[in-house]
Design a protein around this motif. Structure first.
Motif, PDB file in Angstrom:
ATOM      1  N   TYR A 187      -0.526  -7.676  10.930  1.00  0.00           N
ATOM      2  CA  TYR A 187      -1.081  -7.166   9.336  1.00  0.00           C
ATOM      3  C   TYR A 187      -2.379  -6.737   9.730  1.00  0.00           C
ATOM      4  O   TYR A 187      -3.222  -7.005   8.803  1.00  0.00           O
ATOM      5  CB  TYR A 187      -0.961  -7.891   8.804  1.00  0.00           C
ATOM      6  N   GLY A 188      -2.722  -5.730  10.569  1.00  0.00           N
ATOM      7  CA  GLY A 188      -4.111  -4.655  10.766  1.00  0.00           C
ATOM      8  C   GLY A 188      -5.340  -5.964  10.823  1.00  0.00           C
ATOM      9  O   GLY A 188      -6.415  -5.543  10.307  1.00  0.00           O
TER      10      GLY A 188
ATOM     11  N   ILE B 109       0.191  -4.252   1.731  1.00  0.00           N
ATOM     12  CA  ILE B 109      -0.180  -5.011   2.678  1.00  0.00           C
ATOM     13  C   ILE B 109      -1.097  -4.133   3.710  1.00  0.00           C
ATOM     14  O   ILE B 109      -1.557  -4.205   4.161  1.00  0.00           O
ATOM     15  CB  ILE B 109       0.317  -6.096   3.290  1.00  0.00           C
ATOM     16  N   GLN B 110       0.028  -2.915   4.518  1.00  0.00           N
ATOM     17  CA  GLN B 110       0.102  -2.096   5.364  1.00  0.00           C
ATOM     18  C   GLN B 110      -1.516  -1.053   4.642  1.00  0.00           C
ATOM     19  O   GLN B 110      -1.624  -0.763   5.468  1.00  0.00           O
ATOM     20  CB  GLN B 110       1.032  -1.490   5.846  1.00  0.00           C
ATOM     21  N   HIS B 111      -0.901  -0.575   3.691  1.00  0.00           N
ATOM     22  CA  HIS B 111      -2.624  -0.524   3.379  1.00  0.00           C
ATOM     23  C   HIS B 111      -3.602  -1.298   2.988  1.00  0.00           C
ATOM     24  O   HIS B 111      -4.806  -0.445   3.368  1.00  0.00           O
ATOM     25  CB  HIS B 111      -1.777   0.392   1.427  1.00  0.00           C
ATOM     26  N   PHE B 112      -3.329  -2.266   2.341  1.00  0.00           N
ATOM     27  CA  PHE B 112      -4.619  -2.939   2.041  1.00  0.00           C
ATOM     28  C   PHE B 112      -5.471  -3.174   4.055  1.00  0.00           C
ATOM     29  O   PHE B 112      -6.713  -2.911   3.841  1.00  0.00           O
ATOM     30  CB  PHE B 112      -3.958  -4.598   1.866  1.00  0.00           C
TER      31      PHE B 112
ATOM     32  N   VAL C 253      -3.958   6.604   4.654  1.00  0.00           N
ATOM     33  CA  VAL C 253      -4.885   5.171   5.040  1.00  0.00           C
ATOM     34  C   VAL C 253      -3.850   4.003   5.709  1.00  0.00           C
ATOM     35  O   VAL C 253      -2.503   3.879   4.985  1.00  0.00           O
ATOM     36  CB  VAL C 253      -5.839   5.279   4.343  1.00  0.00           C
ATOM     37  N   GLY C 254      -4.286   3.220   6.357  1.00  0.00           N
ATOM     38  CA  GLY C 254      -3.329   2.149   6.633  1.00  0.00           C
ATOM     39  C   GLY C 254      -3.080   1.570   7.141  1.00  0.00           C
ATOM     40  O   GLY C 254      -3.484   2.490   9.137  1.00  0.00           O
ATOM     41  N   ILE C 255      -2.230   0.974   8.330  1.00  0.00           N
ATOM     42  CA  ILE C 255      -1.943  -0.165  10.169  1.00  0.00           C
ATOM     43  C   ILE C 255      -1.683   1.363  10.482  1.00  0.00           C
ATOM     44  O   ILE C 255      -1.975   1.867  11.830  1.00  0.00           O
ATOM     45  CB  ILE C 255      -0.722  -0.608   9.633  1.00  0.00           C
ATOM     46  N   THR C 256      -0.505   2.879  10.111  1.00  0.00           N
ATOM     47  CA  THR C 256      -0.190   3.471  10.703  1.00  0.00           C
ATOM     48  C   THR C 256      -0.781   4.519  10.585  1.00  0.00           C
ATOM     49  O   THR C 256      -0.361   5.826  11.265  1.00  0.00           O
ATOM     50  CB  THR C 256       1.149   3.337  10.210  1.00  0.00           C
ATOM     51  N   GLY C 257      -2.465   4.790  10.006  1.00  0.00           N
ATOM     52  CA  GLY C 257      -2.880   5.642   9.599  1.00  0.00           C
ATOM     53  C   GLY C 257      -4.272   5.670  10.060  1.00  0.00           C
ATOM     54  O   GLY C 257      -4.571   5.197  11.369  1.00  0.00           O
ATOM     55  N   ALA C 258      -5.016   6.615   9.189  1.00  0.00           N
ATOM     56  CA  ALA C 258      -6.748   5.535   9.736  1.00  0.00           C
ATOM     57  C   ALA C 258      -6.722   4.263   9.434  1.00  0.00           C
ATOM     58  O   ALA C 258      -6.783   3.906   7.603  1.00  0.00           O
ATOM     59  CB  ALA C 258      -7.276   6.598   8.790  1.00  0.00           C
TER      60      ALA C 258
END
Length: 286
Positions: A104-105, A238-241, A217-222
């Motif tokens: 979860y990042g 959660i993935q964005h946070f 922005v996020g786990i799969t982004g920046a």
């Protein structure tokens, strides 16, 4: 705690020594070291598999570099087993090898147990940095000549990139709260007044494709940490946070007062984005 034959795959002997020290409590007999080559990942993976079979290794470890992750994932596929990347620690529990890694990042840690006889994993570089003493190992037998690759490198070209959000001091991001692609201009206008870069949530880049992936922005982004992060019409999954949680100041605008984004925003505005945006622009001025 357990006894496994261990194979290490790494480019530098110093890194191999740290991996050996980390794996020593689990190792049975000598730890074998296969020096990383310069072949294509698919060829390197085949070499890892061959060296592991020759050594009778049940645990295959590499540093979690870009190459290490790719080669070991391919090796796991060839061996027909699982692969844990970015492991923080290793242990043996109830006869199974287990590995902990951030999930979860980075806001939680998961414990993964291998159900197969062979375990393949990469160790997070941050975990290796904390290993001060080098473990011992012996060189693996020279692998057989690699098979011809299934592809040929013809040329390389630099990837055109218009924005690097990881270096931005201010970011204005938007999500599904922006109803139409044409309305992005209003977000751009606010960002221009603030001297900010444009970011977006995963659905905007991956599903709607309104912006290139580099804006996500996020786990799969920046993973960003600007001085100011403004989230417009983003619910706060959660993935964005996980991608913006280290921002110094977070401002959220959403018409749903129960949106998760408000739980970690420093400032929140509950309202219609199309009414709030013009008001924000006016308040900022020229």
């Amino acid at each position: 705690m357990g006894a496994y034959k261990v194979l290490i795959y790494a480019a530098a002997e110093e890194t191999a020594g740290r991996l050996a020290a980390l794996a020593a409590p689990l190792a049975e007999g000598s730890i074998v070291y296969l020096k990383a080559g310069s072949a294509f990942p698919e060829q390197e993976a085949a070499a890892v598999k061959a060296a592991a079979e020759a050594a009778g290794a049940a645990v295959l470890i590499a540093p979690a570099s870009k190459k290490g992750n790719e080669v070991m994932a391919r090796a796991a596929q060839l061996i027909d087993t699982g692969c844990v990347t970015e492991a923080l620690s290793l242990a043996a529990q109830d006869g199974k090898l287990t590995a902990k890694r951030a999930i979860y990042g980075g806001i939680a840690v998961g414990n993964f147990a291998f159900e197969t006889e062979t375990a393949v994993l990469t160790v997070a570089l941050s975990a290796l940095a904390g290993v001060e003493t080098a473990g011992s190992f012996e060189a693996a037998a020279a692998p057989a000549a690699a098979a011809a690759p299934s592809k040929e490198l013809v040329k390389t070209e630099p990837l055109a990139k218009t924005v690097d959000l990881t270096k931005a001091k201010r970011i204005v991001s938007f999500g599904r709260g922006v109803a139409k692609k044409e309305d992005i201009s209003a977000v751009e206008a606010l960002a221009a007044k603030l001297g900010a870069e444009i970011g977006c949530s995963r659905p905007i880049a991956e599903e709607l494709k309104w912006l290139p992936q580099e804006h996500q922005v996020g786990i799969t982004g920046a993973l960003v940490k600007p001085d100011l992060y403004i989230a417009l019409g983003i619910s706060g999954a959660i993935q964005h946070f996980a991608g913006m949680k280290d921002s110094k100041i977070i401002v959220a605008v959403n018409n749903n007062k129960k949106a998760p984004i408000f739980q970690f925003a420093d400032y929140g505005i509950v309202g219609d984005l199309y009414e709030v945006l013009p008001a924000l622009e006016e308040a900022i001025g020229d």
